[in-house]
Write an enzyme that holds these catalytic residues in place. Structure first.
Site, PDB file in Angstrom:
ATOM      1  NE  ARG A  37      -8.683  -7.430  -0.650  1.00 31.16           N
ATOM      2  CZ  ARG A  37      -9.118  -6.627  -1.245  1.00 31.16           C
ATOM      3  NH1 ARG A  37      -8.657  -5.168  -1.170  1.00 31.16           N
ATOM      4  NH2 ARG A  37     -10.162  -6.773  -1.997  1.00 31.16           N
ATOM      5  NE  ARG A  41      -1.522  -7.105  -3.995  1.00 32.17           N
ATOM      6  CZ  ARG A  41      -2.070  -6.805  -5.088  1.00 32.17           C
ATOM      7  NH1 ARG A  41      -1.332  -6.584  -6.109  1.00 32.17           N
ATOM      8  NH2 ARG A  41      -3.348  -6.091  -4.779  1.00 32.17           N
ATOM      9  NE  ARG A  50       1.111 -15.040  -4.050  1.00 35.35           N
ATOM     10  CZ  ARG A  50       0.861 -14.087  -5.062  1.00 35.35           C
ATOM     11  NH1 ARG A  50       0.304 -13.213  -4.661  1.00 35.35           N
ATOM     12  NH2 ARG A  50       1.071 -14.704  -6.460  1.00 35.35           N
ATOM     13  CG  ASP A  86      -9.220 -14.928  -4.353  1.00 38.72           C
ATOM     14  OD1 ASP A  86     -10.131 -15.199  -5.333  1.00 38.72           O
ATOM     15  OD2 ASP A  86      -8.677 -14.000  -4.464  1.00 38.72           O
ATOM     16  CE1 TYR A 164     -13.884 -10.326  -9.425  1.00 41.74           C
ATOM     17  CE2 TYR A 164     -15.076 -10.966  -7.382  1.00 41.74           C
ATOM     18  CZ  TYR A 164     -14.357 -10.198  -7.971  1.00 41.74           C
ATOM     19  OH  TYR A 164     -13.574  -9.285  -7.068  1.00 41.74           O
TER      20      TYR A 164
END
Length: 367
Positions: A37, A41, A50, A86, A164
Site C-alpha cells: 500500500r 491515502r 483520487r 485492487d 469477499y
C-alpha cells in the site's frame, strides 16, 4: 508523466535491479525495500488525485493508476513500484458488482448466498476484455518509470477473493464464507478453481504487459486453520505458481519472480516455502529467525515490520529496522511491512523506514 503515446514494448533499461536480485537469491549491496500500500491515502497527493473520482473508476483509468503508482517513488528511494489496482477487480471480471462505500469499504451489491448463485458468474473470462485496463496501466507505468525500479503486478488469491464474494465485504469472522467450506466443499472447490483459472491468465497478462514480478495476496489466510488451508487455499496457491510459470515459458515471456503473501499463516510456512514461489512474504506476528529456520535458505523472505511501528518516533523506527535486518540477515531478504500502510501514517516516517533499511543494510554488509 503518464502519457499514452509510447509503444507497448521497447521498455527502458532497468537501472536499479536490487529487488529482483534479492528475489532471485542473488547478492545485493543493500537490502531492497518497498511497502505494501505504498500508493495510498497516507500521501496528500494521492488523496488529491483520487478526490473527484470513484475508487473503481480510478482503477479503470490507466493514466490515474500510473500517476498513483509513481507518487511514492517521487518521495522515497523505494526499490520497487507496485501497480495501483485492487484485488476485487477479479470478482468484477466474473460479473459481480462491487462498489466502494465511504467509511465501510468495498461492498458487493449481490454477494453469493446459495450454491446456485455460482451459475450467475462468467464461466469463461476473457481477461484482456475484462481486465485490459490493468494491463494498459502496467505498460504505461513501466514506460513512465523510465527504468528507475522494477514494477510489481499482483492478484488476490482464490480463498481471499471467495471470502469477499460470499461475505459481501470485510468480516471479522468470515463465518459465511467458511460455512461454505464445511457445508458445500464441492461447490467451494468449483468456485476456487474458477478463480484460480482467471488469476493465472490475469497474472500472465500482467507479465506480457510489463510486470517484472508478481505478488499473490492471500490476505484472509488467518481465518483458516491448518486443515482448511491445506484443503482450500494451498492447492490453488501451488497451482497458480506452476501454471503461471509454464504459461510464461510457452508464451516466451520473462520468468518473473513470484511472491506469496499469506497473512497470519504462520502454521503453513513450510508448505508456502515449497509452493513454487521465489519469495515468501511474512506478517509481523512471526519471528524472523523462526521463519528463516522453517523456510530454509532456498527462498527469499519479505517483510515484516509491524506497520504500527511507523507511528513511533523516527529514531525508534531506525532501531526497529536495524533489529529486523540483524534477525533476517541482509541477503535473500526484501524489507517490507508485515501488512499495508495505514491512511493516517506520516509520510516522513515512511521515508525514515526506507532510508533506515538502506543505511543499516549497507553498514551490516560492509562489516
Amino acid at each position: 508523466t503518464c502519457s499514452l503515446l509510447r509503444s507497448p514494448k521497447g521498455f527502458p533499461k532497468l537501472k536499479n535491479d536490487t529487488f529482483l536480485r534479492a528475489a532471485r537469491g542473488e547478492e545485493t549491496e543493500h537490502t531492497p525495500v518497498w511497502c505494501m500500500r505504498q500508493a495510498g491515502r497516507y500521501l496528500p497527493e494521492f488523496r488529491e488525485t483520487r478526490a473527484s473520482q470513484d475508487f473503481f473508476a480510478t482503477c479503470r483509468s490507466p493514466k490515474l493508476c500510473c500517476e498513483l503508482t509513481l507518487q511514492p517513488l517521487r518521495r522515497f528511494p523505494l526499490d520497487a513500484a507496485i501497480i495501483f489496482s485492487d484485488i476485487l477487480v477479479v470478482p468484477q471480471a466474473l460479473g459481480m458488482e462491487v462498489v466502494m462505500v465511504p467509511g465501510k469499504g468495498p461492498t458487493f451489491t449481490e454477494p453469493l448466498k446459495e450454491v446456485e448463485d455460482l451459475l450467475k458468474l462468467r464461466q469463461k473470462v476473457d481477461v484482456t476484455a475484462e481486465l485490459g485496463y490493468v494491463f494498459q496501466a502496467i505498460t504505461l507505468t513501466r514506460h513512465s518509470l523510465e527504468g528507475k525500479v522494477p514494477l510489481i503486478g499482483f492478484s488476490g488469491a482464490p480463498w481471499t477473493l471467495m471470502s469477499y464474494m460470499i461475505e459481501g465485504g470485510g468480516s471479522t469472522t468470515m463465518a459465511k464464507a467458511k460455512s461454505w467450506l464445511y457445508r458445500h466443499p464441492e461447490a467451494s472447490h468449483r468456485l476456487l478453481r474458477l478463480l484460480a483459472d482467471v488469476i493465472i491468465d490475469y497474472l500472465v497478462g500482467q507479465v506480457a504487459a510489463g510486470a517484472q514480478a508478481l505478488q499473490l495476496f492471500e490476505s484472509h489466510a488467518g481465518h483458516l486453520g491448518p486443515e482448511l488451508f491445506q484443503d482450500f487455499a494451498l492447492p490453488y496457491i501451488r497451482d497458480i505458481a506452476q501454471a503461471v510459470k509454464s504459461k510464461l515459458k510457452e508464451e516466451a515471456l520473462p520468468l518473473v519472480p513470484m511472491i506469496i503473501f499469506a497473512k497470519d499463516a504462520h502454521y503453513a510456512l513450510r508448505d508456502l516455502a515449497n509452493a513454487g514461489y521465489e519469495v515468501v512474504g511474512l506478517d509481523w506476528t512471526i519471528r524472523p529467525q523462526e521463519a528463516r529456520a522453517q523456510i530454509g535458505k532456498h527462498v527469499t523472505l519479505q517483510g515484516n515490520l509491524d506497520p504500527c511501528a511507523l507511528y513511533a518516533p523516527k529514531e525508534k523506527i531506525g532501531e526497529l529496522v536495524k533489529k529486523m535486518l540483524e534477525s533476517f540477515g541482509t541477503q535473500r531478504y526484501i524489507a517490507n511491512l508485515g501488512h499495508g500502510l495505514y491512511p493516517d501514517m506520516n509520510p516522513e516516517h515512511v521515508g525514515a523506514f526506507v532510508e533506515a533499511v538502506h543505511a543499516h543494510s549497507r553498514h551490516i554488509n560492509k562489516h
